[in-house]
Design a protein around this motif. Structure first.
Motif, PDB file in Angstrom:
ATOM      1  N   TYR B  34       1.271  -1.552  -0.194  1.00  0.00           N
ATOM      2  CA  TYR B  34      -0.039  -0.274  -0.254  1.00  0.00           C
ATOM      3  C   TYR B  34       0.786   1.630   0.189  1.00  0.00           C
ATOM      4  O   TYR B  34       1.728   1.356   0.514  1.00  0.00           O
ATOM      5  CB  TYR B  34      -0.848   0.210   1.131  1.00  0.00           C
ATOM      6  CG  TYR B  34      -1.578  -1.379   1.576  1.00  0.00           C
ATOM      7  CD1 TYR B  34      -0.642  -2.050   2.477  1.00  0.00           C
ATOM      8  CD2 TYR B  34      -2.777  -1.289   1.407  1.00  0.00           C
ATOM      9  CE1 TYR B  34      -2.068  -3.754   2.554  1.00  0.00           C
ATOM     10  CE2 TYR B  34      -3.548  -2.589   1.595  1.00  0.00           C
ATOM     11  CZ  TYR B  34      -2.420  -3.864   1.828  1.00  0.00           C
ATOM     12  OH  TYR B  34      -3.253  -4.816   2.225  1.00  0.00           O
ATOM     13  N   TYR B  36       0.411   5.289   0.932  1.00  0.00           N
ATOM     14  CA  TYR B  36      -0.760   6.287   1.945  1.00  0.00           C
ATOM     15  C   TYR B  36       0.099   7.517   1.937  1.00  0.00           C
ATOM     16  O   TYR B  36       1.314   7.550   1.164  1.00  0.00           O
ATOM     17  CB  TYR B  36      -0.755   6.160   3.401  1.00  0.00           C
ATOM     18  CG  TYR B  36      -1.630   4.936   3.930  1.00  0.00           C
ATOM     19  CD1 TYR B  36      -1.269   3.484   3.726  1.00  0.00           C
ATOM     20  CD2 TYR B  36      -3.470   4.852   3.725  1.00  0.00           C
ATOM     21  CE1 TYR B  36      -1.909   2.794   3.872  1.00  0.00           C
ATOM     22  CE2 TYR B  36      -3.812   3.594   3.529  1.00  0.00           C
ATOM     23  CZ  TYR B  36      -3.410   2.689   4.247  1.00  0.00           C
ATOM     24  OH  TYR B  36      -4.664   1.132   3.793  1.00  0.00           O
ATOM     25  N   GLN B  38      -0.589  11.450   3.824  1.00  0.00           N
ATOM     26  CA  GLN B  38      -0.486  12.368   4.635  1.00  0.00           C
ATOM     27  C   GLN B  38      -0.077  13.872   4.990  1.00  0.00           C
ATOM     28  O   GLN B  38       1.292  13.864   4.583  1.00  0.00           O
ATOM     29  CB  GLN B  38       0.175  12.132   6.029  1.00  0.00           C
ATOM     30  CG  GLN B  38      -0.192  12.247   7.900  1.00  0.00           C
ATOM     31  CD  GLN B  38      -0.037  11.293   9.051  1.00  0.00           C
ATOM     32  OE1 GLN B  38       1.281  11.307   9.232  1.00  0.00           O
ATOM     33  NE2 GLN B  38      -0.242  12.012   9.758  1.00  0.00           N
ATOM     34  N   LEU B  44      -4.905   9.851   6.778  1.00  0.00           N
ATOM     35  CA  LEU B  44      -4.417   9.498   6.111  1.00  0.00           C
ATOM     36  C   LEU B  44      -4.468   8.697   4.629  1.00  0.00           C
ATOM     37  O   LEU B  44      -6.267   8.514   5.056  1.00  0.00           O
ATOM     38  CB  LEU B  44      -3.274   7.829   6.277  1.00  0.00           C
ATOM     39  CG  LEU B  44      -2.207   7.593   7.385  1.00  0.00           C
ATOM     40  CD1 LEU B  44      -2.268   8.640   8.416  1.00  0.00           C
ATOM     41  CD2 LEU B  44      -1.873   6.059   7.479  1.00  0.00           C
ATOM     42  N   LEU B  46      -5.274   6.690   1.271  1.00  0.00           N
ATOM     43  CA  LEU B  46      -5.155   5.704   0.437  1.00  0.00           C
ATOM     44  C   LEU B  46      -4.928   6.061  -0.958  1.00  0.00           C
ATOM     45  O   LEU B  46      -5.497   6.259  -1.702  1.00  0.00           O
ATOM     46  CB  LEU B  46      -5.778   4.655   0.657  1.00  0.00           C
ATOM     47  CG  LEU B  46      -5.488   3.364  -0.296  1.00  0.00           C
ATOM     48  CD1 LEU B  46      -3.934   2.377   0.416  1.00  0.00           C
ATOM     49  CD2 LEU B  46      -6.705   2.161   0.199  1.00  0.00           C
ATOM     50  N   PHE B  88       3.589  13.585   3.720  1.00  0.00           N
ATOM     51  CA  PHE B  88       4.825  12.389   4.219  1.00  0.00           C
ATOM     52  C   PHE B  88       3.697  11.337   3.784  1.00  0.00           C
ATOM     53  O   PHE B  88       2.867  10.794   3.772  1.00  0.00           O
ATOM     54  CB  PHE B  88       4.417  12.092   5.807  1.00  0.00           C
ATOM     55  CG  PHE B  88       5.646  11.272   6.792  1.00  0.00           C
ATOM     56  CD1 PHE B  88       4.611  10.825   7.293  1.00  0.00           C
ATOM     57  CD2 PHE B  88       6.597  11.400   6.397  1.00  0.00           C
ATOM     58  CE1 PHE B  88       5.161   9.876   8.437  1.00  0.00           C
ATOM     59  CE2 PHE B  88       7.599  10.486   7.057  1.00  0.00           C
ATOM     60  CZ  PHE B  88       6.898   9.562   8.103  1.00  0.00           C
ATOM     61  N   LEU B  90       3.565   7.410   2.981  1.00  0.00           N
ATOM     62  CA  LEU B  90       4.019   5.403   3.494  1.00  0.00           C
ATOM     63  C   LEU B  90       3.593   4.563   3.286  1.00  0.00           C
ATOM     64  O   LEU B  90       2.336   4.452   2.382  1.00  0.00           O
ATOM     65  CB  LEU B  90       3.207   6.022   5.152  1.00  0.00           C
ATOM     66  CG  LEU B  90       3.144   6.531   5.955  1.00  0.00           C
ATOM     67  CD1 LEU B  90       2.447   7.181   7.266  1.00  0.00           C
ATOM     68  CD2 LEU B  90       4.440   6.246   6.914  1.00  0.00           C
TER      69      LEU B  90
END
Lengths: 110, 115
Positions: B34, B36, B38, B44, B46, B88, B90
């Motif tokens: 995944y 994500y 932010q 978050l 997706l 950010f 992730l």
């Protein structure tokens, strides 16, 4: 559709209990999760609850699930300064991915 | 044990430049992967997920793309960055098993600033 909402900020004193709340909209959620994010880091799973449970306790953490109101809460007993972080509520429905809330920043005052 | 790596940790790029963020997972095979994002002060979102090599699902329309050239490698790209791409990023992985809570494990993240 899926939507997860949380309050943005919570401040407590060290030693008090913290309660972080979350509401979600998808009644077909199977699992609900609480993740913790420390500054500048990724997320770590704190705890989760299956949708057929009302409560789950894990040491200082208590999760309450009210399916009727679609409300999830996380209670942290005896909150410590190390608990200061952002806490994310997330739900899992039929999709493989999770839907996250906006996160609640917990500030613990010494 | 399983580990997840992301690089770079921080990145400052000008508007209109290309982007390539890489994520690799060790210690597991055929994971779900995944990406994500932010944004500052937000939750978050997706962006993409993948259940296998070459299989990418996009969650939101944008100028980003993802690829999975190998089982445990997930790449996020852009041909031309926008200011709104700052955030950010992730990467996460999970092993899907029926009837379990299927924890997602997150990498350390990449902080991207577009100027």
């Amino acid at each position: 559709g899926e939507d997860v909402e949380q309050s943005l900020f919570l401040s407590v004193r060290e030693g008090d209990s913290s309660v972080i709340n979350c509401t979600y909209t998808d009644s077909s959620s199977t699992y609900l999760y609480w993740y913790k994010q420390e500054p500048g880091a990724g997320l770590q799973l704190l705890t989760y609850i299956f949708s057929n449970m009302d409560m789950k306790q894990d040491q200082r953490l208590t999760v309450l699930l009210n399916k009727k109101d679609k409300h999830l809460s996380l209670r942290i007993a005896d909150t410590q300064t190390g608990d200061s972080a952002i806490y994310f509520c997330a739900e899992r429905t039929g999709r493989r991915a999770l839907t996250f809330g906006s996160g609640t920043r917990l500030q613990v005052q010494p | 044990s399983q580990t997840i790596h992301q690089w770079p940790a921080t990145l400052v790029q000008p508007v209109g430049s290309p982007l390539s963020l890489e994520c690799t997972v060790e210690g597991t095979s055929n994971p779900n992967l995944y990406w994500y994002r932010q944004a500052a002060g937000r939750g978050l979102q997706l962006l993409f997920y993948s259940v296998g090599i070459g299989q990418i699902s996009s969650e939101v329309p944008q100028n980003l793309s993802a690829s999975r050239p190998q089982d445990r490698q997930f790449i996020l790209s852009s041909k031309k960055l926008l200011l709104s791409d700052s955030g950010f990023y992730l990467c996460a992985w999970s092993q899907e098993r029926e009837g379990t809570y299927n924890e997602q494990f997150f990498g350390p993240g990449t902080r991207l600033t577009v100027l």
